[in-house]
Design an enzyme around this catalytic site. Structure first.
Site, PDB file in Angstrom:
ATOM      1  N   GLU A 218       0.937  -1.328  -0.091  1.00 25.71           N
ATOM      2  CA  GLU A 218       0.053  -0.475  -0.091  1.00 25.71           C
ATOM      3  C   GLU A 218       0.506   1.267   0.251  1.00 25.71           C
ATOM      4  OE1 GLU A 218      -3.265  -0.089   3.027  1.00 25.71           O
ATOM      5  OE2 GLU A 218      -3.922  -2.180   1.962  1.00 25.71           O
ATOM      6  N   LYS A 353     -15.721  -1.741   2.772  1.00 20.67           N
ATOM      7  CA  LYS A 353     -15.028  -2.386   1.545  1.00 20.67           C
ATOM      8  C   LYS A 353     -15.906  -3.182   0.655  1.00 20.67           C
ATOM      9  CE  LYS A 353     -10.604  -3.892   3.374  1.00 20.67           C
ATOM     10  NZ  LYS A 353      -9.557  -4.548   4.002  1.00 20.67           N
TER      11      LYS A 353
HETATM   12  P1  PGA Z   1      -6.221  -6.281   1.940  1.00 18.63           P
HETATM   13  O1  PGA Z   1      -5.653  -4.917   3.803  1.00 18.63           O
HETATM   14  O2  PGA Z   1      -7.117  -5.619   1.360  1.00 18.63           O
HETATM   15  O3  PGA Z   1      -4.908  -6.892   1.983  1.00 18.63           O
HETATM   16  O4  PGA Z   1      -7.448  -7.410   2.775  1.00 18.63           O
HETATM   17  C1  PGA Z   1      -6.103  -3.571   4.061  1.00 18.63           C
HETATM   18  C2  PGA Z   1      -7.038  -4.123   5.242  1.00 18.63           C
HETATM   19  O5  PGA Z   1      -6.728  -5.187   6.006  1.00 18.63           O
HETATM   20  O6  PGA Z   1      -7.364  -3.223   6.231  1.00 18.63           O
HETATM   21 ZN    ZN Z   2      -7.793  -4.778   8.196  1.00 20.28          ZN
END
Ligand code: PGA
Ligand code: ZN
Length: 459
Positions: A218, A353
């Site tokens: 990220e 998400k």
């Molecule tokens: P991921 O990580 O998109 O790899 O699940 C993001 C998070 O854990 O917030």
């Molecule tokens: Zn997370």
């Protein structure tokens, strides 16, 4: 009334160079919308299914041609001709067409691509910026008495500075060390402070010889630090070096992604960088409490594993009146999991998400339920991202209060941060645009006693 005339789809690549689904939606009035689906690495077991080809001859089996085929085949056949503006009807049709509890037949990546591309086309058909169109969808389902939640606002960002866990070769266990610029008065000021701390941190890591050039998925630094607490030390130092006061102006946040630190066979956690294994939930909570007392930590995500409900109950009763406790893998953006969380008094905030649940309407339903239950909401990107910036509009449209996108480098992250800058401008600029600020995050004031503003200080 514009109707959905055509769906196109293709396999494109995400920020890790892995295939993902892009969908184009065309209205019969010439309107156009496009969305690209993101993808996680530290995914939760209860997430909706991301359909992959499992054909080892392409992209190590990660191709998404089957999902693409579902968009242009079964899905297009079922939903073309629908009213573009009827998002709830479209999403219900997508869920029904798939027919499985975890969207495993057509794939959540196929369904979400269509759901979001149509929302973009509908916004264009209505002549509205996306956040305004999403805000109308959001308002439409609010009840009398909830009018205060109807206004769009810019979210407070929590920004990744140091990466560990599955996002950075597991040098340290905690997946994300983040900062929240709690005293910032506008979104753009929050971003400027964050950039300042990020640069200061890079200099500090380089000075300690900790390989500041290593970068996680990220965009956070992926240094060799030797222990989890050392990352907290470096962050406090970086905030001060940026001329800001740790705990007063800029606070810390963690995402442990603890599902990936958990051994179900022994029901214990492992912090390898701290040479600690066989930790029962209670012992991990003790460590976290010690960190919260020593460092200005105001938010902890996935402190425990996705099905450790007893641990979550204990954690929340210990720290829930001091710190924001976010469920990510725990809730997977799903209302049924959130209701279970309420039953267990687990967490006080929920990560949002899109692709954990699979459609826009279901995402909005989870944000709405979170509000009603008194949980805070943090709209979040995935570790595998693209130039798609829909989450920025979602965060503003629902007044979610907070957003988590990753670091402030790499363009798949900046696509969202910069989109928020443009929205801030449209809403009247930094002085006038509503900004959620610290009240959206605050459970209690952070530990501040031992921290001082650094030498770069202006006042
Ligand atoms: P991921 O990580 O998109 O790899 O699940 C993001 C998070 O854990 O917030
Ligand atoms: Zn997370």
């Amino acid at each position: 009334m514009a109707r959905l005339a055509q769906l196109l789809a293709r396999e494109v690549l995400d920020s890790r160079g892995r295939p993902t689904v892009e969908v184009d939606a065309y209205g019969d009035d010439g309107s156009f919308g496009r969305a690209i689906v993101p993808s996680g690495a530290s995914t939760g077991r209860h997430e909706a299914l991301e359909l992959r080809d499992r054909d080892a001859s392409r992209f190590e089996g990660l191709g998404v041609r089957r999902a693409v085929g579902h968009v242009t085949g079964a899905i297009a056949e079922a939903v073309c001709g629908r009213d573009l503006a009827d998002q709830a009807g479209l999403d219900a049709a997508l869920v029904a067409l798939d027919g499985t509890p975890n969207k495993s037949r057509l794939g959540a990546n196929a369904l979400l691509g269509v759901s979001l591309a149509v929302a973009h086309a509908a916004a264009e058909a209505a002549g509205l910026p996306l956040y305004q169109h999403l805000n109308l969808l959001w308002r439409a389902r609010l009840e009398p008495g909830e009018e205060a939640w109807a206004q769009p606002s810019l979210p407070m960002p929590m920004v990744n500075m140091i990466s560990g866990g599955l996002h950075a070769g597991s040098q340290i266990d905690v997946q994300d060390f983040l900062i929240i610029p709690i005293a910032a008065r506008s979104y753009s000021e929050a971003l400027e402070w964050t950039a300042r701390v990020h640069r200061a941190l890079g200099r500090i890591l380089a000075r300690y010889g900790e390989e500041a050039h290593l970068v996680g998925d990220e965009g956070g630094y992926g240094p060799r630090l030797g222990s989890n607490a050392r990352a907290l030390d470096r962050l406090v130092e970086a905030i001060a070096a940026a001329g800001l006061t740790p705990g007063h102006e800029v606070a810390l946040a963690l995402d442990l992604a603890a599902t990936h630190l958990y051994d179900p066979a022994t029901a214990t956690y492992r912090l390898a960088a701290d040479q600690a294994s066989g930790l029962p939930a209670a012992a991990l909570i003790d460590r976290l409490e010690a960190w919260v007392e020593r460092y200005p930590i105001v938010s902890i995500e996935d402190a425990l594993a996705e099905d450790d409900w007893d641990g979550w109950t204990r954690l929340t009763s210990r720290l829930g009146d001091r710190v924001q406790l976010i469920g990510d893998d725990l809730f997977v953006t799903q209302t049924a999991r959130l209701l279970r969380g309420l039953e267990h008094r687990a967490a006080n905030a929920v990560l949002i998400k899109f692709n954990q649940v699979g459609t826009l309407s279901e995402t909005l339903a989870t944000v709405r339920l979170a509000r009603r239950l008194g949980y805070r909401t943090i709209v979040s990107a995935r570790s595998g991202e693209t130039e798609d910036s829909t989450i920025a509009d979602l965060a503003v449209a629902t007044g979610a209060g907070q957003i988590k996108i990753g670091s402030i480098v790499r363009s798949e992250r900046l696509a969202k941060y910069n989109r928020l800058l443009r929205i801030e401008e449209q809403l009247g600029g930094p002085e006038a645009a509503p900004f959620a600020g610290w009240p959206a995050v605050k459970i209690a004031a952070p530990a501040t006693n031992s921290f001082r503003r650094g030498p770069g200080s202006a006042n």
